[in-house]
Motif scaffolding. Structure first.
Motif, PDB file in Angstrom:
ATOM      1  N   ILE A  90      -5.914   7.146  -3.739  1.00  0.00           N
ATOM      2  CA  ILE A  90      -4.688   7.849  -4.138  1.00  0.00           C
ATOM      3  C   ILE A  90      -3.544   6.849  -4.289  1.00  0.00           C
ATOM      4  CG2 ILE A  90      -2.883   9.394  -3.279  1.00  0.00           C
ATOM      5  CD1 ILE A  90      -5.109  11.144  -2.120  1.00  0.00           C
ATOM      6  N   ASN A  91      -3.411   5.946  -3.315  1.00  0.00           N
ATOM      7  CA  ASN A  91      -2.344   4.943  -3.375  1.00  0.00           C
ATOM      8  C   ASN A  91      -2.522   4.038  -4.594  1.00  0.00           C
ATOM      9  OD1 ASN A  91      -1.325   5.980  -1.000  1.00  0.00           O
ATOM     10  ND2 ASN A  91      -2.299   4.451   0.297  1.00  0.00           N
ATOM     11  N   LEU A  92      -3.758   3.645  -4.871  1.00  0.00           N
ATOM     12  CA  LEU A  92      -4.020   2.793  -6.026  1.00  0.00           C
ATOM     13  C   LEU A  92      -3.704   3.518  -7.331  1.00  0.00           C
ATOM     14  CD1 LEU A  92      -7.336   1.088  -4.899  1.00  0.00           C
ATOM     15  CD2 LEU A  92      -5.272  -0.127  -5.608  1.00  0.00           C
ATOM     16  N   ALA A  93      -4.128   4.773  -7.440  1.00  0.00           N
ATOM     17  CA  ALA A  93      -3.875   5.535  -8.666  1.00  0.00           C
ATOM     18  C   ALA A  93      -2.380   5.648  -8.927  1.00  0.00           C
ATOM     19  CB  ALA A  93      -4.513   6.921  -8.565  1.00  0.00           C
ATOM     20  N   ASP A  94      -1.629   5.982  -7.888  1.00  0.00           N
ATOM     21  CA  ASP A  94      -0.184   6.132  -8.059  1.00  0.00           C
ATOM     22  C   ASP A  94       0.489   4.805  -8.383  1.00  0.00           C
ATOM     23  OD1 ASP A  94      -0.270   8.843  -7.643  1.00  0.00           O
ATOM     24  OD2 ASP A  94       0.321   8.748  -5.534  1.00  0.00           O
ATOM     25  N   SER A  95       0.048   3.747  -7.725  1.00  0.00           N
ATOM     26  CA  SER A  95       0.653   2.438  -7.970  1.00  0.00           C
ATOM     27  C   SER A  95       0.338   1.922  -9.373  1.00  0.00           C
ATOM     28  CB  SER A  95       0.153   1.426  -6.937  1.00  0.00           C
ATOM     29  OG  SER A  95       0.528   0.115  -7.300  1.00  0.00           O
ATOM     30  N   MET A  96      -0.901   2.113  -9.809  1.00  0.00           N
ATOM     31  CA  MET A  96      -1.326   1.578 -11.099  1.00  0.00           C
ATOM     32  C   MET A  96      -0.980   2.497 -12.264  1.00  0.00           C
ATOM     33  SD  MET A  96      -5.078   0.305  -9.730  1.00  0.00           S
ATOM     34  CE  MET A  96      -5.659  -0.439 -11.244  1.00  0.00           C
ATOM     35  N   VAL A 100      -3.139 -13.395  -0.534  1.00  0.00           N
ATOM     36  CA  VAL A 100      -2.141 -12.692   0.268  1.00  0.00           C
ATOM     37  C   VAL A 100      -2.068 -13.391   1.619  1.00  0.00           C
ATOM     38  CG1 VAL A 100      -1.439 -10.483   1.252  1.00  0.00           C
ATOM     39  CG2 VAL A 100      -2.669 -10.538  -0.931  1.00  0.00           C
ATOM     40  N   ASN A 101      -0.990 -14.103   1.856  1.00  0.00           N
ATOM     41  CA  ASN A 101      -0.854 -14.862   3.090  1.00  0.00           C
ATOM     42  C   ASN A 101      -0.594 -13.957   4.290  1.00  0.00           C
ATOM     43  OD1 ASN A 101      -1.261 -17.486   2.024  1.00  0.00           O
ATOM     44  ND2 ASN A 101       0.833 -17.516   1.243  1.00  0.00           N
ATOM     45  N   ASN A 102      -0.907 -14.487   5.459  1.00  0.00           N
ATOM     46  CA  ASN A 102      -0.697 -13.771   6.726  1.00  0.00           C
ATOM     47  C   ASN A 102      -1.385 -12.408   6.723  1.00  0.00           C
ATOM     48  OD1 ASN A 102       0.360 -13.822   9.358  1.00  0.00           O
ATOM     49  ND2 ASN A 102       2.094 -12.552   8.760  1.00  0.00           N
ATOM     50  N   ILE A 114      -6.763  -3.355   2.182  1.00  0.00           N
ATOM     51  CA  ILE A 114      -6.566  -2.366   1.114  1.00  0.00           C
ATOM     52  C   ILE A 114      -6.520  -0.945   1.673  1.00  0.00           C
ATOM     53  CG2 ILE A 114      -8.974  -1.906   0.507  1.00  0.00           C
ATOM     54  CD1 ILE A 114      -6.024  -2.476  -1.928  1.00  0.00           C
ATOM     55  N   THR A 115      -7.018  -0.748   2.888  1.00  0.00           N
ATOM     56  CA  THR A 115      -6.985   0.578   3.509  1.00  0.00           C
ATOM     57  C   THR A 115      -5.709   0.799   4.335  1.00  0.00           C
ATOM     58  OG1 THR A 115      -8.203  -0.207   5.451  1.00  0.00           O
ATOM     59  CG2 THR A 115      -9.496   0.669   3.622  1.00  0.00           C
ATOM     60  N   GLU A 160       3.321  -4.730   4.007  1.00  0.00           N
ATOM     61  CA  GLU A 160       3.578  -5.875   3.135  1.00  0.00           C
ATOM     62  C   GLU A 160       2.349  -6.316   2.334  1.00  0.00           C
ATOM     63  OE1 GLU A 160       5.489  -9.129   5.060  1.00  0.00           O
ATOM     64  OE2 GLU A 160       7.174  -7.912   5.772  1.00  0.00           O
ATOM     65  N   PRO A 161       1.150  -6.422   2.947  1.00  0.00           N
ATOM     66  CA  PRO A 161      -0.001  -6.842   2.130  1.00  0.00           C
ATOM     67  C   PRO A 161      -0.302  -5.884   0.984  1.00  0.00           C
ATOM     68  CG  PRO A 161      -0.508  -7.060   4.464  1.00  0.00           C
ATOM     69  CD  PRO A 161       0.782  -6.303   4.375  1.00  0.00           C
ATOM     70  N   ILE A 162      -0.126  -4.582   1.235  1.00  0.00           N
ATOM     71  CA  ILE A 162      -0.390  -3.608   0.171  1.00  0.00           C
ATOM     72  C   ILE A 162       0.654  -3.717  -0.936  1.00  0.00           C
ATOM     73  CG2 ILE A 162      -0.295  -1.138  -0.337  1.00  0.00           C
ATOM     74  CD1 ILE A 162      -2.952  -1.884   0.722  1.00  0.00           C
ATOM     75  N   GLU A 163       1.908  -3.805  -0.565  1.00  0.00           N
ATOM     76  CA  GLU A 163       2.957  -3.915  -1.578  1.00  0.00           C
ATOM     77  C   GLU A 163       2.762  -5.168  -2.431  1.00  0.00           C
ATOM     78  OE1 GLU A 163       6.622  -3.724   0.562  1.00  0.00           O
ATOM     79  OE2 GLU A 163       6.624  -1.524   0.676  1.00  0.00           O
ATOM     80  N   GLU A 164       2.428  -6.282  -1.787  1.00  0.00           N
ATOM     81  CA  GLU A 164       2.202  -7.527  -2.530  1.00  0.00           C
ATOM     82  C   GLU A 164       0.978  -7.403  -3.443  1.00  0.00           C
ATOM     83  OE1 GLU A 164       1.070 -12.210  -1.634  1.00  0.00           O
ATOM     84  OE2 GLU A 164       2.165 -11.051  -0.119  1.00  0.00           O
ATOM     85  N   THR A 165      -0.067  -6.764  -2.939  1.00  0.00           N
ATOM     86  CA  THR A 165      -1.289  -6.611  -3.730  1.00  0.00           C
ATOM     87  C   THR A 165      -1.060  -5.710  -4.936  1.00  0.00           C
ATOM     88  OG1 THR A 165      -2.728  -7.004  -1.830  1.00  0.00           O
ATOM     89  CG2 THR A 165      -3.674  -5.770  -3.664  1.00  0.00           C
ATOM     90  N   PHE A 166      -0.385  -4.595  -4.734  1.00  0.00           N
ATOM     91  CA  PHE A 166      -0.096  -3.696  -5.858  1.00  0.00           C
ATOM     92  C   PHE A 166       0.742  -4.404  -6.915  1.00  0.00           C
ATOM     93  CE2 PHE A 166      -0.530   0.549  -3.324  1.00  0.00           C
ATOM     94  CZ  PHE A 166      -1.889   0.313  -3.230  1.00  0.00           C
ATOM     95  N   SER A 167       1.711  -5.216  -6.473  1.00  0.00           N
ATOM     96  CA  SER A 167       2.534  -5.964  -7.414  1.00  0.00           C
ATOM     97  C   SER A 167       1.695  -6.956  -8.211  1.00  0.00           C
ATOM     98  CB  SER A 167       3.652  -6.701  -6.657  1.00  0.00           C
ATOM     99  OG  SER A 167       4.419  -7.501  -7.537  1.00  0.00           O
TER     100      SER A 167
END
Length: 303
Positions: free
Chosen positions: A94-100, A272-274, A280-281, A287-294
């Motif tokens: 769901i998060n991926l669909a909305d982000s993408m 994705v550092n640190n 992804i879950t 922060e890792p999710i926001e950076e990855t989606f970007s």
């Protein structure tokens, strides 16, 4: 890294955890702790049938709040080919669909050890063939995506589609993929040794997952389990490989991107550092999710 989080990682890195004995308990725990959305959310389930024995392959379709792009995404979940399903990956999808801003098709492929290699891979290939070949040539391209073992399956499916002269996805996104067969101290990749003991996913666990998926070491060296072993990596989709700094799989994922480039493909790495394997879950505000989606959207939306 947050000291409390690092302490928790060390607890779950205990060598007493035996995947081969405890995988069923891990499946139950994963389901217990998976936060499910309201049943009214924009999802739909369908079935795709395999050709060999006519078994059903469940596929869950996720519609974004706002559809911004026509290219759909086929997603293969992680879990070492042994745990995970479309239920436990509903929230991340769901998060991926909305982000993408794209529709996502999540595949509930068969799991080892009940269904060892190549059962899960066959399911993923079958779904990709059915979904991608139903479109006309002038309709939107497809994107192949997965995390961990799911990223491994995505890479293998792309190679198999090429070899079968089937339609290929235009792009693939591999999130901390498994790309090599050896996860012992003898591995050629330094991250196996530096990150393989204290960060949740240990080299012991990786090895146990792989042995459940493919008990025969010789088979684990094949390109459909270890794509880095492929003699020919030409004619592959444009690829984004996302890795995590403290992941034992970090170096082999980045090596796969380099190998794709050397074979004449377009490939990009985003580390994705640190961060550790499995992020992804995480909740979408971390922060890792926001950076990855970007990073994903930058890769997909570049012309």
């Amino acid at each position: 890294m947050n000291p409390l989080f690092k302490f928790i990682l060390r607890l779950v890195s205990s060598p007493k955890i035996d995947i081969q004995e405890d995988y069923q308990s891990m499946r139950r725990l994963q389901k217990l702790f998976s936060r499910q959305p309201k049943p009214t959310y924009r999802i739909m389930d369908k079935r795709i049938y395999a050709t060999a024995d006519d078994h059903e392959i469940p596929v869950r379709i996720f519609y974004p709040k706002v559809k911004k792009h026509e290219e759909p995404v086929i997603y293969f979940h992680g879990g070492g080919w042994v745990i995970g399903d479309i239920e436990t990956y509903t929230r991340p999808c769901i998060n991926l669909a909305d982000s993408m801003g794209r529709i996502i098709y999540s595949v509930d492929y068969r799991l080892a050890p009940e269904h060892p290699y190549p059962a899960g891979l066959d399911d993923c290939l079958r779904v990709a063939e059915v979904l991608m070949t139903k479109l006309e040539e002038d309709e939107p391209d497809w994107i192949l995506m997965g995390d961990s073992a799911g990223a491994n399956l995505a890479a293998a499916v792309s190679l198999m589609l090429r070899d079968k002269k089937k339609r290929l996805p235009s792009r693939q996104i591999l999130i901390y993929p498994v790309t090599y067969w050896d996860h012992t101290e003898a591995s050629p990749f330094e991250s196996i040794r530096t990150n393989g003991y204290d960060y949740g996913l240990t080299i012991k666990k990786i090895q146990e997952y792989m042995e459940l998926y493919a008990p025969d070491e010789a088979i684990r060296k094949s390109e459909t389990i270890s794509p880095l072993m492929a003699e020919d990596l030409s004619n592959q989709p444009d690829t984004l490989v996302i890795t995590a700094e403290f992941d034992p799989l970090r170096d082999e994922g980045e090596a796969y991107a380099r190998a794709l480039e050397e074979a004449g493909n377009t490939a990009k790495v985003h580390r994705v550092n640190n961060s550790v394997h499995g992020f992804i879950t995480y909740p979408k505000f971390t922060e890792p999710i926001e950076e990855t989606f970007s990073a994903i959207n930058s890769f997909l939306n570049q012309s």
